[in-house]
Design an enzyme around this catalytic site. Structure first.
Site, PDB file in Angstrom:
ATOM      1  N   HIS A 196      29.871  41.516  40.047  1.00 23.17           N
ATOM      2  CA  HIS A 196      30.197  41.234  38.645  1.00 23.17           C
ATOM      3  C   HIS A 196      29.205  41.825  37.661  1.00 23.17           C
ATOM      4  O   HIS A 196      29.579  42.415  36.658  1.00 23.17           O
ATOM      5  CB  HIS A 196      30.160  39.716  38.403  1.00 23.17           C
ATOM      6  CG  HIS A 196      31.386  39.055  38.867  1.00 23.17           C
ATOM      7  ND1 HIS A 196      31.404  37.777  39.331  1.00 23.17           N
ATOM      8  CD2 HIS A 196      32.633  39.511  38.944  1.00 23.17           C
ATOM      9  CE1 HIS A 196      32.622  37.469  39.673  1.00 23.17           C
ATOM     10  NE2 HIS A 196      33.392  38.512  39.462  1.00 23.17           N
ATOM     11  N   GLU A 243      43.618  48.135  48.810  1.00 26.50           N
ATOM     12  CA  GLU A 243      42.210  47.796  49.019  1.00 26.50           C
ATOM     13  C   GLU A 243      41.940  47.216  50.397  1.00 26.50           C
ATOM     14  O   GLU A 243      40.837  46.812  50.698  1.00 26.50           O
ATOM     15  CB  GLU A 243      41.664  46.875  47.916  1.00 26.50           C
ATOM     16  CG  GLU A 243      42.642  45.961  47.245  1.00 26.50           C
ATOM     17  CD  GLU A 243      42.086  45.295  45.979  1.00 26.50           C
ATOM     18  OE1 GLU A 243      41.047  45.701  45.467  1.00 26.50           O
ATOM     19  OE2 GLU A 243      42.725  44.354  45.519  1.00 26.50           O
ATOM     20  N   ASP A 245      36.898  47.244  47.028  1.00 28.95           N
ATOM     21  CA  ASP A 245      37.218  46.407  48.184  1.00 28.95           C
ATOM     22  C   ASP A 245      37.540  47.252  49.408  1.00 28.95           C
ATOM     23  O   ASP A 245      37.120  46.932  50.517  1.00 28.95           O
ATOM     24  CB  ASP A 245      38.401  45.483  47.862  1.00 28.95           C
ATOM     25  CG  ASP A 245      37.937  44.233  47.142  1.00 28.95           C
ATOM     26  OD1 ASP A 245      36.945  43.638  47.590  1.00 28.95           O
ATOM     27  OD2 ASP A 245      38.542  43.865  46.125  1.00 28.95           O
TER      28      ASP A 245
HETATM   29  C1  PEP Z   1      38.507  47.295  43.568  1.00 34.26           C
HETATM   30  O1  PEP Z   1      38.451  46.496  44.499  1.00 34.26           O
HETATM   31  O2  PEP Z   1      38.230  48.497  43.666  1.00 34.26           O
HETATM   32  C2  PEP Z   1      38.911  46.851  42.221  1.00 34.26           C
HETATM   33  C3  PEP Z   1      39.087  47.716  41.262  1.00 34.26           C
HETATM   34  O3  PEP Z   1      39.051  45.534  42.010  1.00 34.26           O
HETATM   35  P1  PEP Z   1      37.836  44.502  41.866  1.00 34.26           P
HETATM   36  O4  PEP Z   1      36.576  45.273  41.666  1.00 34.26           O
HETATM   37  O5  PEP Z   1      38.163  43.651  40.683  1.00 34.26           O
HETATM   38  O6  PEP Z   1      37.885  43.761  43.155  1.00 34.26           O
HETATM   39 MG    MG Z   2      39.394  44.572  44.404  1.00 33.56          MG
END
Ligand code: PEP
Ligand code: MG
Length: 591
Positions: free
Chosen positions: A189, A440, A464
């Protein structure tokens, strides 16, 4: 100098502002006698606010999810109102002259010891409720603490264990020029939020909160992943010079916002933005993105005081769409679980949260909750009539995170059809919305060809995808050497998926953080990708880079790279390529 992981490029010099949570490093200094009374008032104030939060949550969740889900907040209220708890905390403040945060910590430690002795599984589980109440209380205490930050002048560098959405909200419009966190990696985050704001950030600096205090001068070098506390005058002046160059480069690149996104040989590409809020959508316009490729709706839930209902969601989605570049927005349904939790969906602590009950899996188990979101998105997509004939038509797309199997995407389609039928029956207008999957999970990558038959578009969630492919937690600095976008395994899978989508003539984009990295961008271009979605702050850099490279050149570079056998080789080769293609971007190229 401390070394961490550079997660958002650039250089910043500023005044440290430490966010110390109860569970990190409570303020251990003894209070002076004159501070005792104000500390008691602060505690009482935080307790009152916590009680008000819990009451609102109880009412709202009971109404929207059901009385059983709401009951958890009644239980939390009982814990908060336990006279013994407050008596103990007040005693620690008065007799031991502890800060309220330190008293909370001590009290929680005592509870933990007590609970550890019981063999009753139900009681053991209650410790997490107690902990939740303490965290909430502590949150209100640190909010009050933040007032001390007001006295600091100039740009602040936030230092925290991890940066939570609530911190970002409390920081509001403060001039934050850098972020340092003890935990987290490239895609946690803190990194995503910092990139969203275009400020340098370094994560995974273990123990930094013990070495720095609010008010210290601190340097953040997001390219190299370096943090320097209390630099000597020469170092400080050298970094201030670099910081000025970073600002100049950003300003210079921002000037290309109105230029079309094209490669050196004039081929049009699409640069979209990843956003978490309306403010990010506005930033995306300012940076010259041509639309939104990923709106992470869970931030609406994470930063909302309670649960947004259908009308509130509708209002928020409309606002985001209106603020998005060209009113084009790809809205992703809730992606909670993993490291993002809310207290009301019954997300229990799991041994492997990223492999467990998260994302679309959690949405399926809360069908009413999920259907409400689908309805709100469908309704938000209804184009309002505008008198401006030249305005582009609003285009909203809906996508679903963490799709693993064909059955899941069929199930999603069924839910969308039911929501549409329900809206029709109620005479409520809704828009035509293409449905896409986020790729993902490696299983979905393997079966991409059959999944393509049932979706309108694909967006690759590489953050992911990489962690699952490499079996390396995206937030754990200890395994960040494995969680690498430029590893040969990742590159081969991406090339295959992009190739399959292009062959099937299905729109494909990539919205993971790697889309904004110069080295990865060139390789993705070589794989045949034409749509990239990234933090708004990276759009100008990538637009500039694209103008320096042709598709054929990128293909040749990719061909060489696919023959390399280690991540280190790929990194070295790509660093050299970027330095040759766009030497002006050196300050913004991260590993
Ligand atoms: C990802 O997993 O690449 C994605 C864009 O989603 P997040 O980072 O919110 O999991
Ligand atoms: Mg993701």
């Amino acid at each position: 100098m401390r070394k961490g992981i550079g997660v958002s490029p650039g250089v910043a010099v500023g005044t440290a502002y430490c966010i110390r949570e109860i569970f990190v490093n409570p303020h251990t200094r003894r209070l002076e006698q004159r501070q005792v009374l104000p500390e008691l008032t602060r505690y009482d104030d935080a307790r009152r606010r916590t009680a008000a939060d819990l009451r609102t949550m109880y009412q709202k969740i009971s109404r929207q999810v059901g009385p059983e889900a709401g009951a958890i907040f009644l239980a939390h209220e009982t814990i908060l109102n336990d006279p013994a708890l407050s008596a103990n905390i007040r005693k620690l403040i008065v007799e031991q002259r502890m800060s309220a945060q330190a008293a909370l910590r001590q009290q929680l430690d005592e509870y933990s010891t007590l609970f550890a002795r019981t063999k009753d599984a139900y009681l053991k589980e209650r410790l997490s409720d107690v902990r939740d109440v303490f965290v909430r209380l502590s949150g209100h205490l640190s909010e009050v603490l933040q007032a001390t930050g007001e006295a600091l002048s100039g740009p602040l560098i936030v230092v925290a264990d991890e940066l939570l959405p609530s911190h970002v909200m409390t920081l509001g419009d403060r001039d934050v020029s850098g972020v340092v966190t003890q935990t987290g990696g490239q895609t946690s985050h803190a990194a995503i939020l910092a990139r969203g704001r275009g400020i340098p950030a370094v994560s995974g600096v273990v123990g930094i909160l013990k070495q720095v205090k609010t008010g210290d001068v601190i340097i953040v070098d997001g390219r190299e992943g370096h943090v320097i506390v209390d630099p000597d005058p020469e170092t400080e002046s050298a970094y201030r010079k670099l910081e000025r160059e970073f600002f100049l480069l950003k300003d210079e690149l921002a000037e290309n916002r109105d230029l079309p996104a094209v490669t050196a040989d004039g081929e049009q590409i699409e640069l979209l933005a990843n956003i978490n809020s309306t403010a990010d959508a506005a930033a995306a316009v300012a940076m010259g993105a041509s639309g939104v490729g990923l709106y992470r709706t869970e931030y609406l839930f994470l930063t909302h005081a309670d649960v947004p209902d259908e009308e509130e969601q509708l209002a928020a989605y409309r606002e985001v769409i209106a603020a998005s570049p060209n009113r084009h927005a790809t809205i992703r349904t809730l992606d909670l679980g993993g490291d993002k939790t809310v207290p009301y969906l019954g997300i229990a602590r799991e041994a492997n949260p990223f492999l467990g009950w998260r994302s679309i899996r959690l949405s399926f188990e809360n069908p009413e909750f999920f259907a409400t979101q689908i309805r709100a998105i469908l309704r938000a997509a209804a184009t309002e009539t505008t008198s401006d004939q030249t305005a582009e038509k609003t285009q909203v797309r809906m996508m679903f995170p963490m799709i693993t199997t064909l059955e899941e995407i069929r199930r999603v389609r069924g839910m969308v059809r039911r929501a549409q039928k329900q809206l029709e029956e109620q005479g409520i207008v809704y828009g035509d919305v293409p449905l896409g999957l986020m790729l993902e999970v490696p299983a979905a990558a393997v079966c991409i060809r059959s999944l393509l038959e049932v979706v309108d578009f694909v967006s690759i969630g590489s953050n992911d995808l990489i962690q699952y492919l490499m079996a390396a937690d995206r937030d754990n600095p200890k395994v960040s050497h494995l969680c690498q976008p430029l590893s040969p395994a990742v590159l081969h899978v991406l090339a295959d998926v992009i190739g399959a989508c292009n062959e099937a003539d299905k729109p494909v984009s990539l919205c993971g953080e790697m889309a904004g990295s110069p080295r990865a961008f060139v390789l993705l271009l070589g794989m045949g990708l034409s749509t990239f979605s990234m933090s708004p702050a990276f759009v100008p850099t990538i637009k500039d880079l694209a103008r320096h490279v042709t598709r054929a050149q990128a293909q040749a570079i990719l061909k060489h790279v696919l023959g390399l056998k280690t991540t280190a080789h790929v990194m070295r080769y790509m660093a050299k390529q970027i330095a040759e293609i766009a030497p002006n971007l050196k300050l913004l190229d991260t590993a």
